[in-house]
Design a protein around this motif. Structure first.
Motif, PDB file in Angstrom:
ATOM      1  N   LEU A  31      -6.970 -19.882   0.519  1.00 23.73           N
ATOM      2  CA  LEU A  31      -6.159 -19.239   1.546  1.00 23.73           C
ATOM      3  C   LEU A  31      -6.581 -17.779   1.698  1.00 23.73           C
ATOM      4  N   PRO A  32      -6.421 -17.223   2.899  1.00 27.39           N
ATOM      5  CA  PRO A  32      -6.838 -15.820   3.114  1.00 27.39           C
ATOM      6  C   PRO A  32      -5.814 -14.845   2.544  1.00 27.39           C
ATOM      7  N   ILE A  33      -5.687 -14.820   1.224  1.00 26.79           N
ATOM      8  CA  ILE A  33      -4.732 -13.943   0.555  1.00 26.79           C
ATOM      9  C   ILE A  33      -5.354 -12.554   0.416  1.00 26.79           C
ATOM     10  N   PRO A  34      -4.661 -11.495   0.863  1.00 26.82           N
ATOM     11  CA  PRO A  34      -5.208 -10.139   0.684  1.00 26.82           C
ATOM     12  C   PRO A  34      -5.496  -9.860  -0.788  1.00 26.82           C
ATOM     13  N   PRO A  35      -6.532  -9.098  -1.086  1.00 30.29           N
ATOM     14  CA  PRO A  35      -6.939  -8.916  -2.485  1.00 30.29           C
ATOM     15  C   PRO A  35      -6.035  -8.004  -3.287  1.00 30.29           C
ATOM     16  N   GLU A  36      -5.222  -7.159  -2.634  1.00 33.92           N
ATOM     17  CA  GLU A  36      -4.414  -6.223  -3.408  1.00 33.92           C
ATOM     18  C   GLU A  36      -3.247  -6.931  -4.093  1.00 33.92           C
ATOM     19  N   VAL A  37      -2.735  -6.307  -5.122  1.00 35.21           N
ATOM     20  CA  VAL A  37      -1.569  -6.831  -5.828  1.00 35.21           C
ATOM     21  C   VAL A  37      -0.333  -6.553  -4.981  1.00 35.21           C
ATOM     22  N   TRP A  38       0.421  -7.592  -4.690  1.00 35.50           N
ATOM     23  CA  TRP A  38       1.607  -7.454  -3.852  1.00 35.50           C
ATOM     24  C   TRP A  38       2.731  -6.812  -4.650  1.00 35.50           C
ATOM     25  N   LEU A  39       3.517  -5.966  -3.982  1.00 36.98           N
ATOM     26  CA  LEU A  39       4.682  -5.331  -4.600  1.00 36.98           C
ATOM     27  C   LEU A  39       5.994  -5.740  -3.940  1.00 36.98           C
ATOM     28  N   ALA A  40       5.915  -6.486  -2.847  1.00 38.09           N
ATOM     29  CA  ALA A  40       7.101  -6.970  -2.143  1.00 38.09           C
ATOM     30  C   ALA A  40       6.662  -8.080  -1.205  1.00 38.09           C
ATOM     31  N   ASN A  41       7.634  -8.812  -0.667  1.00 37.08           N
ATOM     32  CA  ASN A  41       7.293  -9.875   0.270  1.00 37.08           C
ATOM     33  C   ASN A  41       6.658  -9.323   1.534  1.00 37.08           C
ATOM     34  N   ARG A  42       7.162  -8.189   2.010  1.00 31.97           N
ATOM     35  CA  ARG A  42       6.661  -7.588   3.232  1.00 31.97           C
ATOM     36  C   ARG A  42       6.319  -6.123   2.977  1.00 31.97           C
ATOM     37  N   LYS A  43       5.336  -5.611   3.718  1.00 30.49           N
ATOM     38  CA  LYS A  43       4.941  -4.213   3.569  1.00 30.49           C
ATOM     39  C   LYS A  43       6.072  -3.265   3.953  1.00 30.49           C
ATOM     40  N   GLU A  44       6.878  -3.660   4.956  1.00 32.77           N
ATOM     41  CA  GLU A  44       7.995  -2.802   5.347  1.00 32.77           C
ATOM     42  C   GLU A  44       8.961  -2.606   4.182  1.00 32.77           C
ATOM     43  N   THR A  45       9.169  -3.694   3.439  1.00 35.64           N
ATOM     44  CA  THR A  45      10.063  -3.619   2.282  1.00 35.64           C
ATOM     45  C   THR A  45       9.478  -2.689   1.229  1.00 35.64           C
ATOM     46  N   GLU A  46       8.190  -2.835   0.959  1.00 39.55           N
ATOM     47  CA  GLU A  46       7.523  -1.974  -0.019  1.00 39.55           C
ATOM     48  C   GLU A  46       7.635  -0.507   0.376  1.00 39.55           C
ATOM     49  N   HIS A  47       7.352  -0.204   1.631  1.00 41.46           N
ATOM     50  CA  HIS A  47       7.374   1.188   2.076  1.00 41.46           C
ATOM     51  C   HIS A  47       8.791   1.765   2.011  1.00 41.46           C
ATOM     52  N   TRP A  48       9.784   0.975   2.395  1.00 40.35           N
ATOM     53  CA  TRP A  48      11.165   1.468   2.346  1.00 40.35           C
ATOM     54  C   TRP A  48      11.597   1.755   0.913  1.00 40.35           C
ATOM     55  N   LEU A  49      11.274   0.852   0.010  1.00 42.80           N
ATOM     56  CA  LEU A  49      11.670   1.041  -1.384  1.00 42.80           C
ATOM     57  C   LEU A  49      11.058   2.319  -1.958  1.00 42.80           C
ATOM     58  N   LEU A  50       9.778   2.527  -1.726  1.00 42.51           N
ATOM     59  CA  LEU A  50       9.133   3.733  -2.244  1.00 42.51           C
ATOM     60  C   LEU A  50       9.718   4.993  -1.597  1.00 42.51           C
ATOM     61  N   ALA A  51       9.966   4.930  -0.295  1.00 45.42           N
ATOM     62  CA  ALA A  51      10.510   6.101   0.396  1.00 45.42           C
ATOM     63  C   ALA A  51      11.914   6.446  -0.072  1.00 45.42           C
ATOM     64  N   ASN A  52      12.610   5.461  -0.619  1.00 44.07           N
ATOM     65  CA  ASN A  52      13.982   5.682  -1.056  1.00 44.07           C
ATOM     66  C   ASN A  52      14.112   5.790  -2.577  1.00 44.07           C
ATOM     67  N   GLY A  53      12.993   6.064  -3.245  1.00 45.00           N
ATOM     68  CA  GLY A  53      13.049   6.447  -4.648  1.00 45.00           C
ATOM     69  C   GLY A  53      12.898   5.339  -5.661  1.00 45.00           C
ATOM     70  N   TYR A  54      12.582   4.125  -5.221  1.00 48.38           N
ATOM     71  CA  TYR A  54      12.439   3.014  -6.155  1.00 48.38           C
ATOM     72  C   TYR A  54      10.987   2.880  -6.604  1.00 48.38           C
ATOM     73  N   ALA A  55      10.775   2.710  -7.891  1.00 48.86           N
ATOM     74  CA  ALA A  55       9.445   2.423  -8.412  1.00 48.86           C
ATOM     75  C   ALA A  55       9.173   0.926  -8.290  1.00 48.86           C
ATOM     76  N   LEU A  56       7.905   0.577  -8.098  1.00 47.69           N
ATOM     77  CA  LEU A  56       7.514  -0.820  -7.908  1.00 47.69           C
ATOM     78  C   LEU A  56       6.395  -1.165  -8.880  1.00 47.69           C
ATOM     79  N   ALA A  57       6.429  -2.394  -9.379  1.00 50.17           N
ATOM     80  CA  ALA A  57       5.383  -2.843 -10.299  1.00 50.17           C
ATOM     81  C   ALA A  57       5.219  -4.346 -10.166  1.00 50.17           C
TER      82      ALA A  57
END
Length: 426
Positions: A31-57
């Protein structure tokens, strides 16, 4: 790399002390899975979490592809250990995950009760053994009723790709006749496969369209969990963990949420479903390898003990990870006295994991509030829809997995009561 697995950590300068540990879905090779390690289901979710002070791993799990539940349970904790050594000990750690990853998030909390503060499991396969048994029922019916003379291995296949392609061909041919379509609905009913596949469209109305969309789920099941998909699990488990010995398919149909569709399709085809149930009853069954089943119980079937609060989010028309999983899990939790630690919410869409960033963020916000206050905020559909509607249009993009088309859609939380899981492991 940690223990052979790629990982990724993002910590904002204004870190609020909460870490979201994300577990990714089942990745099929090719499957055409992007090579980066995912931090959330959607990029919008990832960006919002980081912008609002949450660390992701997140870990990518050793091997990345296939039924990587066992390595994920080890590799995700290795990432948490790394975070505590190099960044600091989180005040709260919320485990989140998508599809297979949602089940992993639940297992992480059960196995690490002092380290996981809450769980958000989206479109989750929670009982990981059940889908393999139900997919076996689907493919067993397809082969028996629609391809009795074809050489198709359902488990431990000599040529997994060829057997999978044969099953897909069976489905395609069956769609061309009323008799074939009727038998497709019977096979699909054993997996409680819904007749709704597309995230951007309303549920279909005509009989043929409903059967076509249910058959699309049967094709997905035959691909992901059929002979080729099973080969990876069978390698990890040391054999075949699934079985249909002792299964009464007449009883399964009586319990299925798709019984009405089957009856309608058989009337349209002029067939008697009892004849086909007799054929299934007479067909030799498939036994599991006990050690392989034991592997699943050790690594992939939770107990429902909920040491941390759990929130689940599911599409009502999901045939990739059945909503019946939610029924099973709530029963497991209730039997162990943890009902107040579980909330289950649903989004009225077809397809698998068809959520907007707004819906995901509101689900995470709900868990953050539960973890911080010890009390659940309002998880009713109206309250969740109102909260999601406050986000801008860029947070309301919904992807239809299959063609991967995007569409801006309003929040769609609804009250919903899932059917019983036909082949729950406990």
């Amino acid at each position: 790399m940690l223990g052979g697995a790629a990982f990724r950590v993002e910590t904002p300068e204004n870190w609020n002390g909460t870490l979201v540990l994300y577990s990714h879905a089942y990745f099929s090779a090719g499957l055409p899975i992007p090579p980066e390690v995912w931090l959330a289901n959607r990029k919008e979710t990832e960006h919002w979490l980081l912008a609002n002070g949450y660390a992701l791993a997140a870990s990518d799990y050793e091997g990345r592809f296939g039924f990587a539940v066992e390595p994920a349970l080890r590799d995700q904790i290795a990432v948490l250990d790394w975070f505590e050594r190099h960044i600091g000990k989180p005040r709260r750690t919320v485990a989140s995950g998508m599809s297979m990853g949602g089940g992993i998030a639940v297992l992480l909390a059960e196995r690490n009760p002092r380290r996981i503060s809450g769980v958000v499991a989206t479109c989750a396969d929670i009982d990981h053994l059940a889908p393999y048994n139900m997919s076996l029922d689907v493919t067993f019916a397809l082969r028996t009723l629609l391809a009795p003379d074809e050489d198709i291995d359902l488990v431990l296949a000599d040529d997994p790709a060829a057997s999978t392609q044969a099953l897909l061909g069976v489905i395609e041919r069956a769609l061309t006749t009323p008799e074939g379509r009727a038998r497709l609905t019977l096979a699909g009913a054993f997996g409680n496969l819904p007749p709704w596949r597309h995230a951007h469209h309303a549920p279909p109305v005509s009989l043929v369209e409903r059967i076509q969309q249910q058959a699309a789920w049967a094709s997905s099941s035959s691909s992901a969990l059929g002979p080729a998909g099973r080969a990876d699990l069978e390698r990890r488990a040391g054999g075949n963990p699934a079985w249909n010995v002792g299964v009464d398919y007449g009883s399964q149909l009586a319990r299925s949420s798709q019984r009405g569709l089957v009856e309608e399709a058989y009337r349209a085809a002029g067939l008697d479903v009892r004849d086909d149930l007799e054929r299934l009853a007479a067909e030799p069954r498939i036994a599991a390898d006990p050690w392989a089943t034991g592997y699943m119980y050790r690594y992939a079937v939770p107990h429902g003990i909920t040491p941390a609060p759990v929130l689940t989010l599911h599409n009502t028309g999901d045939g990739g990870a059945s909503t019946d999983q939610e029924n099973w899990y709530s029963g497991q939790v209730a039997a162990r006295g943890g009902g107040d630690r579980l909330r289950q919410v649903f989004s009225a869409r077809g397809n698998h994991c068809a959520f907007s960033g707004a819906e995901e963020i509101v689900s995470l916000q709900t868990m953050f509030a539960r973890v911080e206050t010890g009390r659940w905020p309002d998880t009713g559909a109206d309250a969740l829809n109102s909260a999601a509607a406050r986000f801008g249009p860029e947070y309301h993009v919904v992807t239809n997995f299959g063609d991967f088309a995007d569409k801006v859609m309003g929040p769609s939380f609804v009250p919903f009561y899932p059917s019983p899981l036909l082949r729950g492991s406990r």
